[in-house]
Design an enzyme around this catalytic site. Structure first.
Site, PDB file in Angstrom:
ATOM      1  CG  HIS A 136      -0.094   0.056   2.514  1.00 16.73           C
ATOM      2  ND1 HIS A 136       0.266   1.244   3.107  1.00 16.73           N
ATOM      3  CD2 HIS A 136       0.451  -0.920   3.268  1.00 16.73           C
ATOM      4  CE1 HIS A 136       0.982   0.990   4.185  1.00 16.73           C
ATOM      5  NE2 HIS A 136       1.120  -0.316   4.303  1.00 16.73           N
ATOM      6  CG  HIS A 145      12.463  -3.177 -14.606  1.00 13.54           C
ATOM      7  ND1 HIS A 145      13.371  -3.739 -15.469  1.00 13.54           N
ATOM      8  CD2 HIS A 145      11.662  -4.200 -14.224  1.00 13.54           C
ATOM      9  CE1 HIS A 145      13.124  -5.024 -15.593  1.00 13.54           C
ATOM     10  NE2 HIS A 145      12.096  -5.339 -14.838  1.00 13.54           N
TER      11      HIS A 145
END
Ligand code: JB2
Length: 210
Positions: A136, A145
């Site tokens: 979260h 990436h």
């Protein structure tokens, strides 16, 4: 047919992207690659190099995905494709679990088995590779990436074009600067600046990126 997706890059990343797009119900129409030798990648024809993009746009193709693993190059090619009038679509494998409160940019790759949790933000052209976890309230910059099986705890910030290698992890709330690289399996336990390479458990800075 002008409804299919045009792919930039015909290497290994493109293969995974093509299968994700297909699994999500998209048609992949053509590839442009720096090596324009006529061939097929998973049945998709390589029709030329980047000079072919303007023609494809003229024919009516509008959807494009930049399937290039190099973060800086992907960002540049995405900008150029937009300037030609393409829309950057995302390639989201249907097995990914994405919170309804997560916000994804354009041109994002979300591979098989990924989880992205509540209130996280993923920037344009990011790659969230196979099996990666974004908990979260994370904030991921454009063209970053996360490698396969990388994992971010809650509230982690990742700068633009940063790269976490396979299995790298970050504890809650840390910030990893733009263009920084975390080696495979590295565990980030404190903030890291921009443009460094850090490796190990805990991850320590080994040097600057050139
Ligand atoms: O400017 C370019 C360009 N530069 C390289 N334009 C276009 N259209 N294509 C370009 N290429 C092409 O990208 C190369 O000719 C080559 O076909 C392809 C790169 O393939 P490669 O397999 O070397 O890398 P990749 O970017 O597909 O995959 C990397 O990143 C992934 C995320 C690898 O490290 C993978 O293992 C990784 N999973």
């Amino acid at each position: 047919m002008t409804t299919g997706v045009v792919i930039i890059g015909g290497g290994g990343h493109a293969k995974v992207v093509i299968e994700s797009l297909r699994a999500g119900g998209e048609t992949v129409a053509a590839i442009v690659d720096a090596d324009p030798t006529p061939r097929a990648v998973l049945g998709v024809p390589v029709i030329g190099d980047d000079l072919a993009l303007a023609d494809l746009r003229g024919q009516g193709f509008s959807k494009l995905f930049v399937a290039i693993g190099d973060n800086r190059l992907r960002e540049k090619l995405g900008r150029e494709a937009r300037e030609l009038g393409f829309t950057l679509v995302s390639a989201i494998h249907p097995s990914a679990v994405i919170s309804p409160t997560a916000r994804l940019g354009e041109g994002v790759a979300v591979m098989a088995g990924v989880a992205i949790n509540a209130d996280s933000r993923i920037g344009d052209l990011a790659i969230i590779n196979t099996g990666a976890i974004v908990d979260h309230d994370c904030d991921l910059g454009a063209a970053c990436h996360l490698g396969p099986a990388a994992a971010l705890a809650g509230g982690v910030t990742i700068g633009e074009r940063a790269f976490l290698g396979v299995g790298a992890r970050a504890i809650p709330g840390v910030t990893i600067g733009a263009d920084t690289v975390i080696g495979a399996g590295g565990v980030v336990v404190r903030d890291l600046p921009e443009s460094v390479v850090a490796v190990g458990v805990p991850a320590r800075i080994k040097g600057e990126r050139s």
